[in-house]
Design an enzyme around this catalytic site. Sequence first.
Site, PDB file in Angstrom:
ATOM      1  N   ARG A  65      -3.394  -8.003  -3.164  1.00 35.18           N
ATOM      2  CA  ARG A  65      -2.985  -7.478  -4.310  1.00 35.18           C
ATOM      3  C   ARG A  65      -1.677  -6.592  -3.867  1.00 35.18           C
ATOM      4  NH1 ARG A  65      -8.498  -6.731  -5.177  1.00 35.18           N
ATOM      5  NH2 ARG A  65      -8.765  -5.353  -3.560  1.00 35.18           N
ATOM      6  N   GLU A 102     -16.771  -2.938   8.160  1.00 39.94           N
ATOM      7  CA  GLU A 102     -18.369  -2.958   8.446  1.00 39.94           C
ATOM      8  C   GLU A 102     -19.341  -3.827   8.716  1.00 39.94           C
ATOM      9  OE1 GLU A 102     -19.528  -1.014   4.632  1.00 39.94           O
ATOM     10  OE2 GLU A 102     -20.402  -0.095   5.304  1.00 39.94           O
TER      11      GLU A 102
HETATM   12  P1  AMP Z   1      -9.569  -1.334   4.968  1.00 38.69           P
HETATM   13  O1  AMP Z   1      -9.769  -2.059   6.411  1.00 38.69           O
HETATM   14  O2  AMP Z   1     -11.437  -0.787   5.350  1.00 38.69           O
HETATM   15  O3  AMP Z   1      -8.443  -0.389   5.362  1.00 38.69           O
HETATM   16  O4  AMP Z   1      -9.896  -1.897   3.749  1.00 38.69           O
HETATM   17  C1  AMP Z   1      -8.523  -2.293   3.132  1.00 38.69           C
HETATM   18  C2  AMP Z   1      -8.483  -3.337   2.690  1.00 38.69           C
HETATM   19  O5  AMP Z   1      -9.844  -4.014   1.669  1.00 38.69           O
HETATM   20  C3  AMP Z   1      -7.651  -4.024   1.243  1.00 38.69           C
HETATM   21  O6  AMP Z   1      -7.129  -4.893   1.124  1.00 38.69           O
HETATM   22  C4  AMP Z   1      -8.201  -3.359  -0.454  1.00 38.69           C
HETATM   23  O7  AMP Z   1      -7.764  -4.060  -1.316  1.00 38.69           O
HETATM   24  C5  AMP Z   1      -9.746  -2.955   0.082  1.00 38.69           C
HETATM   25  N1  AMP Z   1     -10.475  -2.720  -0.658  1.00 38.69           N
HETATM   26  C6  AMP Z   1     -11.696  -1.699   1.200  1.00 38.69           C
HETATM   27  N2  AMP Z   1     -12.016  -0.873   0.142  1.00 38.69           N
HETATM   28  C7  AMP Z   1     -11.515  -0.821  -1.663  1.00 38.69           C
HETATM   29  C8  AMP Z   1     -12.299  -0.617  -2.988  1.00 38.69           C
HETATM   30  N3  AMP Z   1     -13.116   0.729  -2.410  1.00 38.69           N
HETATM   31  N4  AMP Z   1     -11.785  -0.939  -4.006  1.00 38.69           N
HETATM   32  C9  AMP Z   1     -10.737  -1.920  -4.027  1.00 38.69           C
HETATM   33  N5  AMP Z   1     -10.460  -2.418  -2.586  1.00 38.69           N
HETATM   34  C10 AMP Z   1     -10.794  -2.055  -1.467  1.00 38.69           C
END
Ligand code: AMP
Length: 178
Positions: A65, A102
């Site tokens: 995205r 995670e």
């Molecule tokens: P993080 O590395 O945990 O910050 O995850 C960020 C990435 O995961 C981004 O590329 C987001 O598109 C996706 N992502 C993580 N959590 C969500 C969520 N609750 N809704 C949509 N996309 C998420």
Amino acid sequence: MDEPADSPAWAAAIRDIPDFPSPGIVFKDIAPLLADAGGFAAMLAALAAPWREAGIGAVAGIESRGFILGAALARELDAGFVPLRKPGKLPGRVLEEGYALEYGSDRLQMQADALPPGARVLLVDDVLATGGTLAAAARLLRRQGAVLAGAAVLIELHALPGRARWPSEAPLQSLLRL
Ligand code: AMP
């Protein structure tokens, strides 16, 4: 409805999808916002606003995205666009950074010759959750020799410590804290 009272009108088009893609995750679905011409334009103008005078040479978008937002933002800022991709998608010599999820781990790659040395780059993604993805993307850009101008995300999940993992010297702008 968990948007704060001062949320822009277009924020109402973002849907919460419980238990997607796995149990316990509330997925922020931006598809209805992207499908709405007026909402997409208003959101993009807000995303671009803090960066218009920042001398951005290229926008780097995170798969997938971040590609949609990043390419549109690049045009808005009159900048180039560079994709940061999952492994095995980019031809030629690539640089790679790993990061913990995670459960398990993932990797991001960029083409080694994607940017001229010293390019001022703005990182873009849709959601900041734990912050691992954005921090890995920042490491990748710096290793490539880019100047990290900052990061723009549409949604910051305030219940998670994503911002704490971001290198503090570059600004991180989020439009919505949900
Ligand atoms: P993080 O590395 O945990 O910050 O995850 C960020 C990435 O995961 C981004 O590329 C987001 O598109 C996706 N992502 C993580 N959590 C969500 C969520 N609750 N809704 C949509 N996309 C998420």
